[in-house]
Design a protein around this motif. Structure first.
Motif, PDB file in Angstrom:
ATOM      1  N   VAL A 196      -9.855  -2.747   0.297  1.00 54.54           N
ATOM      2  CA  VAL A 196      -8.453  -2.146  -0.038  1.00 54.54           C
ATOM      3  C   VAL A 196      -8.383  -0.588  -0.548  1.00 54.54           C
ATOM      4  O   VAL A 196      -6.682  -0.585  -1.063  1.00 54.54           O
ATOM      5  N   GLY A 197      -8.908   0.247  -0.398  1.00 51.48           N
ATOM      6  CA  GLY A 197      -8.513   1.897  -1.194  1.00 51.48           C
ATOM      7  C   GLY A 197      -7.792   1.934  -0.447  1.00 51.48           C
ATOM      8  O   GLY A 197      -6.615   2.970   0.764  1.00 51.48           O
ATOM      9  N   ALA A 198      -8.159   2.064   1.798  1.00 51.67           N
ATOM     10  CA  ALA A 198      -7.125   2.743   2.469  1.00 51.67           C
ATOM     11  C   ALA A 198      -5.478   1.596   2.299  1.00 51.67           C
ATOM     12  O   ALA A 198      -4.759   2.901   2.272  1.00 51.67           O
ATOM     13  N   TRP A 199      -5.494   0.244   2.057  1.00 50.76           N
ATOM     14  CA  TRP A 199      -3.976  -0.543   1.542  1.00 50.76           C
ATOM     15  C   TRP A 199      -3.630   0.743   0.502  1.00 50.76           C
ATOM     16  O   TRP A 199      -2.065   0.821   0.771  1.00 50.76           O
ATOM     17  N   PHE A 200      -4.444   0.926  -0.556  1.00 49.07           N
ATOM     18  CA  PHE A 200      -3.331   1.541  -1.922  1.00 49.07           C
ATOM     19  C   PHE A 200      -2.972   2.810  -1.412  1.00 49.07           C
ATOM     20  O   PHE A 200      -2.191   3.619  -1.863  1.00 49.07           O
ATOM     21  N   ALA A 201      -4.494   3.970  -0.129  1.00 55.45           N
ATOM     22  CA  ALA A 201      -3.613   4.990   0.118  1.00 55.45           C
ATOM     23  C   ALA A 201      -2.474   5.062   0.740  1.00 55.45           C
ATOM     24  O   ALA A 201      -1.789   5.804   0.640  1.00 55.45           O
ATOM     25  N   LEU A 202      -2.152   3.935   1.724  1.00 50.53           N
ATOM     26  CA  LEU A 202      -1.070   3.846   2.887  1.00 50.53           C
ATOM     27  C   LEU A 202       0.119   3.389   1.868  1.00 50.53           C
ATOM     28  O   LEU A 202       1.179   4.454   1.949  1.00 50.53           O
ATOM     29  N   ASN A 203      -0.485   2.717   0.649  1.00 55.04           N
ATOM     30  CA  ASN A 203       1.418   2.677  -0.563  1.00 55.04           C
ATOM     31  C   ASN A 203       1.637   3.571  -1.568  1.00 55.04           C
ATOM     32  O   ASN A 203       2.840   4.067  -1.316  1.00 55.04           O
ATOM     33  N   LEU A 204       0.687   5.006  -1.263  1.00 52.38           N
ATOM     34  CA  LEU A 204       0.699   5.900  -2.282  1.00 52.38           C
ATOM     35  C   LEU A 204       1.859   6.946  -1.122  1.00 52.38           C
ATOM     36  O   LEU A 204       2.218   7.944  -1.606  1.00 52.38           O
ATOM     37  N   LEU A 205       1.333   6.755   0.201  1.00 50.50           N
ATOM     38  CA  LEU A 205       1.759   7.746   0.828  1.00 50.50           C
ATOM     39  C   LEU A 205       3.784   6.964   0.937  1.00 50.50           C
ATOM     40  O   LEU A 205       4.755   8.108   1.225  1.00 50.50           O
ATOM     41  N   PHE A 206       3.492   5.844   1.100  1.00 48.63           N
ATOM     42  CA  PHE A 206       4.728   5.020   0.659  1.00 48.63           C
ATOM     43  C   PHE A 206       5.764   5.720  -0.722  1.00 48.63           C
ATOM     44  O   PHE A 206       6.709   5.744  -0.773  1.00 48.63           O
ATOM     45  N   ALA A 207       4.817   6.081  -2.097  1.00 50.75           N
ATOM     46  CA  ALA A 207       5.575   6.609  -3.140  1.00 50.75           C
ATOM     47  C   ALA A 207       5.900   7.306  -2.982  1.00 50.75           C
ATOM     48  O   ALA A 207       6.741   8.285  -3.412  1.00 50.75           O
ATOM     49  N   PHE A 208       5.097   8.525  -2.055  1.00 45.33           N
ATOM     50  CA  PHE A 208       5.709  10.123  -1.608  1.00 45.33           C
ATOM     51  C   PHE A 208       6.576  10.130  -0.865  1.00 45.33           C
ATOM     52  O   PHE A 208       6.989  11.693  -0.421  1.00 45.33           O
ATOM     53  N   GLY A 209       7.534   8.833  -0.028  1.00 50.35           N
ATOM     54  CA  GLY A 209       7.913   9.542   0.664  1.00 50.35           C
ATOM     55  C   GLY A 209       8.435   8.945   2.384  1.00 50.35           C
ATOM     56  O   GLY A 209       9.142   8.802   2.966  1.00 50.35           O
ATOM     57  N   MET A 210       6.976   8.819   2.719  1.00 46.24           N
ATOM     58  CA  MET A 210       7.239   8.151   4.216  1.00 46.24           C
ATOM     59  C   MET A 210       7.931   7.250   4.126  1.00 46.24           C
ATOM     60  O   MET A 210       7.691   6.168   3.613  1.00 46.24           O
ATOM     61  N   SER A 211       8.512   6.937   5.120  1.00 50.58           N
ATOM     62  CA  SER A 211       8.791   5.721   5.935  1.00 50.58           C
ATOM     63  C   SER A 211       8.767   5.005   7.258  1.00 50.58           C
ATOM     64  O   SER A 211       7.612   5.792   7.225  1.00 50.58           O
ATOM     65  N   MET A 212       9.025   3.651   7.278  1.00 47.48           N
ATOM     66  CA  MET A 212       8.396   3.652   8.488  1.00 47.48           C
ATOM     67  C   MET A 212       9.384   3.340   9.478  1.00 47.48           C
ATOM     68  O   MET A 212      10.592   3.482   9.330  1.00 47.48           O
ATOM     69  N   PRO A 213       8.986   3.475  10.616  1.00 48.18           N
ATOM     70  CA  PRO A 213       9.592   3.059  11.895  1.00 48.18           C
ATOM     71  C   PRO A 213      10.882   1.996  11.709  1.00 48.18           C
ATOM     72  O   PRO A 213      10.880   1.078  11.142  1.00 48.18           O
ATOM     73  N   GLY A 214      12.092   2.298  11.977  1.00 48.65           N
ATOM     74  CA  GLY A 214      13.452   1.400  12.163  1.00 48.65           C
ATOM     75  C   GLY A 214      13.794   0.816  10.376  1.00 48.65           C
ATOM     76  O   GLY A 214      14.984   0.781  10.636  1.00 48.65           O
TER      77      GLY A 214
END
Length: 248
Positions: A196-214
């Motif tokens: 759960v911590g890893a999942w929320f950490a990944l989405n925190l990166l999305f919140a700070f502007g990280m994008s996905m390929p494509g």
């Protein structure tokens, strides 16, 4: 020795194809919908589809006279779920399909087709609700199955680490049908906390502007992911047909 299954409704033999029918139908449906949009619709026609089936928060907040969004009451009711059937491009779709196959498969085996379909609809709606709370006046359409997929991730973690579960130290033959503990019991398990911590950490990166390929040219609706994930965690027991594990 009897070869009868240990749990009602569990088949005697493993099927040739391990993807449950409900997951296969949903995946095929998502592919066909996107293919139809790409191959058959003009740009104007696709925009019209988005106005009818994408989730647009402003539809619920701003007066109709301020913009053109056709459909009246209907889209206000169905777009909280129908948006999950649409994707920005093939890469967006493929990413969601990979996670759906990985996490939706054990959940669909456990829930059965009807419960699984309802669960996906509820978690998609929860994702739309979370997105609305974050952007109540937004005109940009929300699309993608990510909230529902996040819900299946949360549901899977509720039983995957249980004794005999797929990610337990001693996997059972019927790993997807092992009794789950309560939510409190789940969060006493360090492995669940790490996931759960890893999942929320990944989405925190999305919140700070990280994008996905494509999908670099579109913002990731991480709030919808969180809404779907929390709904999956909290509502799991309402859909789970397997009796709860008893703790001595």
């Amino acid at each position: 020795m009897s070869d009868r299954p240990a749990f009602p409704g569990v088949p005697h033999r493993q099927p040739v194809f391990n993807v449950p029918g409900a997951v296969a139908v949903i995946a095929l449906g998502l592919v066909m919908i996107h293919a139809a949009r790409v191959l058959l619709l003009s740009e104007d026609g696709d925009i019209e589809v988005l106005t009818y089936f994408a989730f647009i928060p402003a539809r619920y907040t701003l007066p109709d006279s301020m913009f053109y969004l056709p459909g009246g009451l209907g889209p206000k009711l169905w777009t909280v779920v129908s948006y999950a059937l649409l994707h920005a491009n093939w890469m967006h779709l493929i990413v969601n399909l990979v996670w759906l196959l990985a996490f939706g498969t054990p959940v669909a085996r456990r829930f059965g087709s009807l419960r699984f379909a309802l669960f996906c609809a509820v978690t998609a709606a929860a994702g739309a609700g979370a997105h609305y709370l974050a952007y109540p006046d937004a005109l940009a359409p929300l699309i993608g199955a990510s909230a529902a997929v996040s819900g299946t991730m949360a549901a899977a973690v509720r039983f995957a680490f249980a004794p005999g579960g797929a990610l337990s130290s001693r996997r059972s033959l019927f790993a997807d049908h092992q009794p789950a503990g309560s939510l409190i019991e789940n969060f006493r398990d360090g492995r669940v906390l790490v996931f759960v911590g890893a999942w929320f950490a990944l989405n925190l990166l999305f919140a700070f502007g990280m994008s996905m390929p494509g999908v670099e040219d579109a913002s990731i609706a991480w709030q919808a992911h969180v809404g779907g994930f929390l709904a999956g965690l909290l509502l799991f027991a309402l859909f789970d047909p397997v009796p709860r594990r008893r703790v001595a």
